[in-house]
Design a protein around this motif. Sequence first.
Motif, mmCIF file in Angstrom:
data_model
loop_
_atom_site.group_PDB
_atom_site.id
_atom_site.type_symbol
_atom_site.label_atom_id
_atom_site.label_comp_id
_atom_site.label_asym_id
_atom_site.label_seq_id
_atom_site.Cartn_x
_atom_site.Cartn_y
_atom_site.Cartn_z
ATOM 1 N N ARG A 59 32.920 39.318 34.319
ATOM 2 C CA ARG A 59 31.774 40.238 34.286
ATOM 3 C C ARG A 59 30.460 39.469 34.445
ATOM 4 O O ARG A 59 29.550 39.918 35.125
ATOM 5 N N GLU A 60 30.372 38.288 33.823
ATOM 6 C CA GLU A 60 29.128 37.520 33.919
ATOM 7 C C GLU A 60 29.036 36.737 35.227
ATOM 8 O O GLU A 60 28.001 36.151 35.514
ATOM 9 N N GLY A 61 30.119 36.720 36.003
ATOM 10 C CA GLY A 61 30.104 36.040 37.292
ATOM 11 C C GLY A 61 30.617 34.613 37.264
ATOM 12 O O GLY A 61 30.533 33.910 38.267
ATOM 13 N N PRO A 81 37.606 46.507 40.725
ATOM 14 C CA PRO A 81 36.239 46.695 40.242
ATOM 15 C C PRO A 81 36.182 46.458 38.730
ATOM 16 O O PRO A 81 37.131 46.778 38.000
ATOM 17 N N LEU A 82 35.089 45.899 38.273
ATOM 18 C CA LEU A 82 34.974 45.518 36.861
ATOM 19 C C LEU A 82 35.198 46.691 35.910
ATOM 20 O O LEU A 82 35.863 46.527 34.883
ATOM 21 N N ASP A 83 34.672 47.855 36.225
ATOM 22 C CA ASP A 83 34.870 49.001 35.344
ATOM 23 C C ASP A 83 36.339 49.416 35.289
ATOM 24 O O ASP A 83 36.836 49.838 34.243
ATOM 25 N N ASP A 84 37.037 49.280 36.405
ATOM 26 C CA ASP A 84 38.470 49.578 36.419
ATOM 27 C C ASP A 84 39.240 48.555 35.586
ATOM 28 O O ASP A 84 40.182 48.920 34.876
ATOM 29 N N GLU A 85 38.839 47.295 35.672
ATOM 30 C CA GLU A 85 39.503 46.280 34.866
ATOM 31 C C GLU A 85 39.254 46.538 33.383
ATOM 32 O O GLU A 85 40.178 46.447 32.568
#
Length: 95
Positions: A59-61, A81-85
């Motif tokens: 998330r922070e890259g 996608p991050l929200d899916d993860e």
Amino acid sequence: MSFEEFTNSLAADQPPTGLPPALEALWHERRGNWERAHELAQADAGRDGDWVHAYLHRREGDLTNAGYWYARAGQPISTSPLDDEWAAVARALAT
């Protein structure tokens, strides 16, 4: 706690009592407190904590660091996608 109950709890000011640290970390991250989430994930020495730790660094890259934590968690490196993860990890931990 079900996934639905967990996601509904995000409307509250505090996380539900008794959450495992990894799940509480996801609660704090979703509420915008990455630092608290990271502290909780780091304090959880199990694979659940490692998995959340991986997600947080993704998330922070910081993909290199995330890769290390995915390996420790025994999880494949996520490309979703991050929200899916977030939802997939929360769903797995909330069961």
